[in-house]
Write an enzyme that holds these catalytic residues in place. Sequence first.
Site, PDB file in Angstrom:
ATOM      1  N   ASP A   9       0.802  -0.999   0.010  1.00  0.00           N
ATOM      2  CA  ASP A   9      -0.123   0.001  -0.097  1.00  0.00           C
ATOM      3  C   ASP A   9       0.908   1.496   0.065  1.00  0.00           C
ATOM      4  OD1 ASP A   9      -2.503   1.889   0.477  1.00  0.00           O
ATOM      5  OD2 ASP A   9      -1.488   1.788   2.411  1.00  0.00           O
ATOM      6  N   THR A  13       1.452   3.767   4.342  1.00  0.00           N
ATOM      7  CA  THR A  13       2.382   2.677   4.581  1.00  0.00           C
ATOM      8  C   THR A  13       3.740   2.842   3.962  1.00  0.00           C
ATOM      9  OG1 THR A  13       0.434   1.061   4.280  1.00  0.00           O
ATOM     10  CG2 THR A  13       2.576   0.059   3.881  1.00  0.00           C
ATOM     11  N   ARG A  40      -8.112  13.256   5.930  1.00  0.00           N
ATOM     12  CA  ARG A  40      -7.719  11.671   5.807  1.00  0.00           C
ATOM     13  C   ARG A  40      -8.907  10.748   5.920  1.00  0.00           C
ATOM     14  NH1 ARG A  40      -5.403   7.903   2.951  1.00  0.00           N
ATOM     15  NH2 ARG A  40      -4.672   5.903   4.302  1.00  0.00           N
ATOM     16  N   SER A 115      -2.353   0.763  -4.998  1.00  0.00           N
ATOM     17  CA  SER A 115      -2.489   2.085  -4.242  1.00  0.00           C
ATOM     18  C   SER A 115      -4.018   2.454  -4.736  1.00  0.00           C
ATOM     19  CB  SER A 115      -1.536   3.144  -4.366  1.00  0.00           C
ATOM     20  OG  SER A 115      -2.056   4.397  -4.121  1.00  0.00           O
ATOM     21  N   ASN A 116      -4.866   3.316  -3.998  1.00  0.00           N
ATOM     22  CA  ASN A 116      -5.926   3.837  -4.560  1.00  0.00           C
ATOM     23  C   ASN A 116      -5.650   5.194  -5.475  1.00  0.00           C
ATOM     24  OD1 ASN A 116      -8.001   2.772  -3.022  1.00  0.00           O
ATOM     25  ND2 ASN A 116      -7.951   4.014  -1.329  1.00  0.00           N
ATOM     26  N   LYS A 148     -10.083   0.267  -2.820  1.00  0.00           N
ATOM     27  CA  LYS A 148     -10.049  -0.804  -1.678  1.00  0.00           C
ATOM     28  C   LYS A 148     -10.972  -0.446  -0.546  1.00  0.00           C
ATOM     29  CE  LYS A 148      -5.228   0.076  -1.432  1.00  0.00           C
ATOM     30  NZ  LYS A 148      -3.985  -0.148  -0.996  1.00  0.00           N
ATOM     31  N   SER A 172       0.378  -3.525   4.391  1.00  0.00           N
ATOM     32  CA  SER A 172      -0.228  -2.177   4.617  1.00  0.00           C
ATOM     33  C   SER A 172      -0.313  -2.013   6.225  1.00  0.00           C
ATOM     34  CB  SER A 172      -1.765  -2.322   4.097  1.00  0.00           C
ATOM     35  OG  SER A 172      -2.574  -1.176   4.227  1.00  0.00           O
ATOM     36  N   ASN A 174      -2.814   0.050   7.101  1.00  0.00           N
ATOM     37  CA  ASN A 174      -4.347   0.415   7.252  1.00  0.00           C
ATOM     38  C   ASN A 174      -4.972  -0.626   7.339  1.00  0.00           C
ATOM     39  OD1 ASN A 174      -4.221   3.345   6.481  1.00  0.00           O
ATOM     40  ND2 ASN A 174      -3.612   2.554   4.582  1.00  0.00           N
ATOM     41  N   PHE A 176      -8.251  -1.402   7.207  1.00  0.00           N
ATOM     42  CA  PHE A 176      -9.501  -2.093   6.549  1.00  0.00           C
ATOM     43  C   PHE A 176      -8.547  -2.630   5.247  1.00  0.00           C
ATOM     44  CE2 PHE A 176      -8.095   2.074   4.591  1.00  0.00           C
ATOM     45  CZ  PHE A 176      -8.432   1.827   3.069  1.00  0.00           C
ATOM     46  N   ASP A 177      -7.589  -2.185   4.795  1.00  0.00           N
ATOM     47  CA  ASP A 177      -6.768  -2.702   3.777  1.00  0.00           C
ATOM     48  C   ASP A 177      -6.201  -4.037   4.048  1.00  0.00           C
ATOM     49  OD1 ASP A 177      -5.672  -2.523   1.208  1.00  0.00           O
ATOM     50  OD2 ASP A 177      -3.986  -1.284   1.721  1.00  0.00           O
TER      51      ASP A 177
END
Lengths: 246, 246
Positions: A9, A13, A40, A115-116, A148, A172, A174, A176-177
């Site tokens: 990520d 990250t 964020r 990545s987003n 994601k 990652s 994150n 959720f990721d």
Amino acid sequence: MTIKALVFDAYGTLYDVQSVRTAADEAFPGYGEIIAEVWRQKQLEYTWLRTLMGRYRDFSVITRDALVFTLRCLALDYHAAVVQRIMDKYLHLDLFPDAKDALTALKDRKLAILSNGSSEMLNALIHNSGMESVLDATISIDPARAFKPSRAAYALIETRLGTAPADVLFVSSNPFDVCGAKSFGLQVAWIERVTPAAMASESVDHQRPAPSTLFKMLRMQMDELGFAPDYRVGALAELPRVVSRG
Amino acid sequence: MTIKALVFDAYGTLYDVQSVRTAADEAFPGYGEIIAEVWRQKQLEYTWLRTLMGRYRDFSVITRDALVFTLRCLALDYHAAVVQRIMDKYLHLDLFPDAKDALTALKDRKLAILSNGSSEMLNALIHNSGMESVLDATISIDPARAFKPSRAAYALIETRLGTAPADVLFVSSNPFDVCGAKSFGLQVAWIERVTPAAMASESVDHQRPAPSTLFKMLRMQMDELGFAPDYRVGALAELPRVVSRG
């Protein structure tokens, strides 16, 4: 389990999204921290909500919309030029200090980013941080038109690298990721930058936590989504050891 | 535009989810407010994340998971019985004071609820608040196995009521739900319970807002998702006037 590729990520990250705090604080003295945190949070929410609504827009649009929301809610007056200056910081984020050494030490595997971010944002970011020579691929979720943790986003790894999900270690910070990647079928390492013990020690008042503590709670503690990472590490620097054992 | 049916969001719109604060405060004195706020935030996030991950579980599971996350992050020790006692409060939420009169005044149209709640949760809630005689239908998103703002969730209105989206006025206090419903094609009224002016006056410190102010910012200000409600009203009591003009 074999690890043929490591996929990272980007935001939060490898790159410290909190480094926009300085830019925001220069534009709005005293507000840097609260702007960075609310921004964020809303940026992530908008990726989820737009995907669910079937109203995909790329990450640069979402990032700008989330910043506009933030400034409006904080009752801060702004000009388009100020928004643009803070937005530009997203193309010049700081790498976490251990990122480059850690990835260089892992160079015998395929290394990529998923990545987003839009391709344009990611290419600028990677160029500006001198990471081009370290990475084999930079994968934006953009072709999937789903952010994601949608399955379609993680599926791009196999499409682009030709590596089966079970042979990929996804990395990652994150939660959720981490859960999304694990649910999809990747191996997953969670970079746990804020341990519960560290969080408990920084806050003297859990009943009325400071905004920064509250957002660490909301975004950096493992979620209850029915999935757990295969590996928990405190920093990117620990990854070479994990992989050599894996 | 004709309005043949009014469809209401339940949690936060007809029913005050903050009324769980008292139950949480009894179990964990001094923590009622922060528990209620973090819990609600994570409950919403988990509906979005599980839908994106393709890992639907019903709202009672998600609500419990979000509560467990909250207590863990606040470093509060708990027994299963305590979690159950707070959870039970979700079946006995308080109606907003103007809800019953407002709906009764609108009884010449079809009246329904469309909610993330499971059928079991909603039936208990509506029975316990004496709303059965006022509502023509209670629609859980459960058959769609996708939470709001997914299009599949809003599509259940036409399936169940037989009313075309353009003839429905959807009513919600939740900005993400307002945007989702509008994106789907419903007429939408936003119950704006916290105006920007009210928020500005309650906070003396925008740089370090109190948790309750922060969450009002995150959840009760209109989002930047490219959609706007057709009507903005301050309370449910204003709806009969809006509809008679509509």
